[in-house]
Design a protein around this motif. Sequence first.
Motif, short mmCIF file in Angstrom:
data_model
loop_
_atom_site.label_atom_id
_atom_site.label_comp_id
_atom_site.label_asym_id
_atom_site.label_seq_id
_atom_site.Cartn_x
_atom_site.Cartn_y
_atom_site.Cartn_z
N PRO A 133 0.82 -1.21 0.00
CA PRO A 133 0.00 0.00 0.00
C PRO A 133 0.86 1.27 0.00
CG PRO A 133 -0.85 -1.59 1.59
CD PRO A 133 0.47 -2.12 1.11
N LYS A 134 0.33 2.32 -0.59
CA LYS A 134 1.05 3.58 -0.75
C LYS A 134 1.48 4.16 0.59
CE LYS A 134 0.64 8.15 -2.90
NZ LYS A 134 -0.27 9.06 -3.65
N ASP A 135 0.60 4.09 1.61
CA ASP A 135 0.93 4.69 2.91
C ASP A 135 2.12 3.99 3.57
OD1 ASP A 135 -0.74 2.41 3.22
OD2 ASP A 135 -1.19 2.99 5.28
N ILE A 136 2.27 2.68 3.34
CA ILE A 136 3.41 1.96 3.92
C ILE A 136 4.70 2.34 3.21
CG2 ILE A 136 4.44 -0.35 4.16
CD1 ILE A 136 1.76 -1.42 4.87
N LEU A 137 4.66 2.44 1.89
CA LEU A 137 5.85 2.86 1.13
C LEU A 137 6.28 4.26 1.54
CD1 LEU A 137 4.89 1.55 -2.43
CD2 LEU A 137 6.58 0.57 -0.86
N GLU A 138 5.33 5.14 1.81
CA GLU A 138 5.67 6.51 2.22
C GLU A 138 6.34 6.51 3.59
OE1 GLU A 138 2.00 8.61 2.03
OE2 GLU A 138 2.12 8.97 -0.15
N ARG A 139 5.86 5.69 4.51
CA ARG A 139 6.47 5.62 5.85
C ARG A 139 7.90 5.08 5.75
NH1 ARG A 139 3.43 6.52 10.26
NH2 ARG A 139 4.98 5.47 11.57
N GLU A 141 9.88 5.29 3.16
CA GLU A 141 10.71 6.32 2.50
C GLU A 141 11.10 7.43 3.47
OE1 GLU A 141 10.63 8.88 -1.67
OE2 GLU A 141 8.76 8.17 -0.79
N LYS A 142 10.20 7.79 4.39
CA LYS A 142 10.46 8.85 5.36
C LYS A 142 11.24 8.37 6.57
CE LYS A 142 6.32 11.46 4.07
NZ LYS A 142 4.98 11.92 4.52
N GLY A 143 11.59 7.08 6.60
CA GLY A 143 12.35 6.55 7.73
C GLY A 143 11.52 6.32 8.97
N LYS A 144 10.21 6.12 8.79
CA LYS A 144 9.33 5.86 9.92
C LYS A 144 9.05 4.36 10.03
CE LYS A 144 6.93 10.31 9.70
NZ LYS A 144 5.61 10.98 9.57
N PRO A 145 8.94 3.85 11.25
CA PRO A 145 8.67 2.40 11.40
C PRO A 145 7.23 2.05 11.03
CG PRO A 145 8.66 3.47 13.55
CD PRO A 145 9.09 4.53 12.56
N VAL A 146 7.05 0.82 10.63
CA VAL A 146 5.71 0.26 10.38
C VAL A 146 5.55 -0.90 11.36
CG1 VAL A 146 4.20 -0.90 8.73
CG2 VAL A 146 5.76 0.89 7.94
N GLU A 147 4.50 -0.86 12.16
CA GLU A 147 4.33 -1.86 13.21
C GLU A 147 3.01 -2.60 13.05
OE1 GLU A 147 4.80 -0.05 17.00
OE2 GLU A 147 6.94 0.40 16.71
N GLN A 148 3.11 -3.90 12.85
CA GLN A 148 1.96 -4.82 12.85
C GLN A 148 0.81 -4.31 11.99
OE1 GLN A 148 0.98 -5.70 16.93
NE2 GLN A 148 2.90 -6.73 17.30
N PHE A 162 -1.00 -10.57 5.06
CA PHE A 162 0.25 -10.63 5.80
C PHE A 162 0.25 -9.59 6.91
CE2 PHE A 162 1.23 -12.25 1.61
CZ PHE A 162 2.08 -13.32 1.85
N MET A 163 1.01 -9.87 7.95
CA MET A 163 1.33 -8.87 8.96
C MET A 163 2.72 -8.36 8.66
SD MET A 163 0.24 -7.31 11.70
CE MET A 163 -0.94 -8.34 12.58
N ILE A 164 2.84 -7.03 8.42
CA ILE A 164 4.11 -6.45 8.02
C ILE A 164 4.66 -5.54 9.12
CG2 ILE A 164 2.97 -4.53 6.82
CD1 ILE A 164 5.28 -4.57 4.82
N ASN A 165 5.98 -5.62 9.33
CA ASN A 165 6.71 -4.70 10.21
C ASN A 165 7.90 -4.17 9.43
OD1 ASN A 165 5.65 -4.97 13.24
ND2 ASN A 165 5.54 -6.98 12.28
N SER A 166 8.29 -2.94 9.71
CA SER A 166 9.45 -2.35 9.03
C SER A 166 10.21 -1.47 10.01
CB SER A 166 9.00 -1.53 7.82
OG SER A 166 10.11 -0.87 7.23
N LYS A 167 11.54 -1.60 10.01
CA LYS A 167 12.41 -0.77 10.84
C LYS A 167 13.39 -0.04 9.92
CE LYS A 167 10.84 -2.14 14.88
NZ LYS A 167 10.12 -1.22 15.77
N ALA A 179 15.76 0.10 4.86
CA ALA A 179 14.86 -0.47 5.87
C ALA A 179 14.95 -1.99 5.86
CB ALA A 179 13.41 -0.03 5.60
N VAL A 180 14.60 -2.58 7.00
CA VAL A 180 14.45 -4.04 7.11
C VAL A 180 12.96 -4.31 7.28
CG1 VAL A 180 14.95 -6.09 8.48
CG2 VAL A 180 16.72 -4.36 8.13
#
Length: 515
Positions: A133-139, A141-148, A162-167, A179-180
Amino acid sequence: MKKFRYRIRFNDRVGMVRDISEIVAKGGANISSLAVKQGEIYLQIESMPEDKLHSILRDISSIPDVYELTPVEWMPHELAEQHLRTVINSVHEGILSINRNFIISTCNVRAMQILKFDQLPIGKALYDVMDLPKDILERIEKGKPVEQKEVIIRTSKGPSRFMINSKPIFDDRGETAGAVITLMKMSEIRRLAHSLTRPVMVTFDDIIYKSKKIKEIVDMAKTVAAGDSTVLLRGESGTGKELFARAIHMESPRRDCPFVAVNCAAIPDTLLESELFGYADGTFTGARRGGRPGLFEFAHHGTIFLDEIAELPPHIQAKLLRVLQEGNVRRLGEMEEIRVDVRIIAATNRPLEEMVVRGDFREDLFYRLNVIPIYLPPLRDHKEDIPVLVDYFIKKFNQKFSKSVQGISPDALELLLNYHWPGNIRELENVMERAMNLCKDHIIKVKDIIINTPSILVSPGEKYFHLKEIVQETEKEALLRALAQGGSARKAAKILGVSHTTVIKKLKKYGLTPD
């Protein structure tokens, strides 16, 4: 191209790296990798003629303070990479790492498996292999984490949840360097939750019987449990339909996956569709933020038991038929269909064939459900099982009530054998629980057996002494008449001019069943 790797040990001094480098360069070799530690140098040189290689190694060995030169299989950074690769390939989550340009630099084996990649996507852009989703790609790109965050990702086998997390990864200047991303299938998360919370399940060993009739049914149920075909359990209320459903599940290859039981009559029409199939974020007022998976998704790879299937309203019957035909579910408010691998066991005490003729139940759904019909007989048709059931209930309630009742008197047992048991095994269990509470000796006697409803024990002069009792008796009588006329809780509600939920609450209040 073949490469040669060596470990050089020496008494640490200034200039050792320079001396070794000069010898290698003078011998015409190219250093492709060099790692320096205190007292050690790891040297990797590209392939070259054997005589020149021996000459270089001899000259290095003759350098003052060098006391060991040994060939090695791997350079230190190669060992570290192998170790890291082994670690990330051993976890149960899919792992991807990307740089600041969204180019994939790491992908573990699990990510390839769950995303159905045919080849390693190293060097490819993330958005070329995954439609996040676009909102996850934007987070990201801005270096913000994505949690659950729950997302739908299309794979070669179709869309999956899927359940996605990003650091984020930051460089020395604190700027975003990549990012990971970790991924886990929602079905696996639900299976994990189920394994931690699931109750002790029923097996065929928990079904108490002695009669040949029930043995034949148990043998048949064990046989069909090995397959995946839909099972329709038929029989009066209290004959043990859910018990058989749970036993079939535990006998099947799906035993380690969820068993989800749904009483179709106990859930109001307005909620039934969202309960079964789930809903998307913002679908209706009061909906949980982020949406919610339905019970079919919770039962993925397992079994869903649809009790009182005859109570399904027509529009739910149509959606259930599609699940049976296509194996896909779609949440309310979403366009994407998700594939579910679920075995359906349905149950009813209603004459579905008559309902089909009247138009109350879809004919095509009936035939989809009626693949393997199993009829559970009423207790009055296998009364030879009553003695073993009585013994079982005595042991059960001895443990529950900390009592030491040893058995039942012959005349009390005869009383039980002569009764017609309209409530079947459930009614027998209730009678035995009442008897165990009343029993003051070690043997249950006739005086401890109360089969009829308590109201007949009240004298006519006492029965309607209070207005509250008059109202309750009238209400109860109206419920029974409406149920007898309509045949279900839902139709009884229409006859009485109240909601389906009100009827269900009243039935619970008076200890009645929709049957």
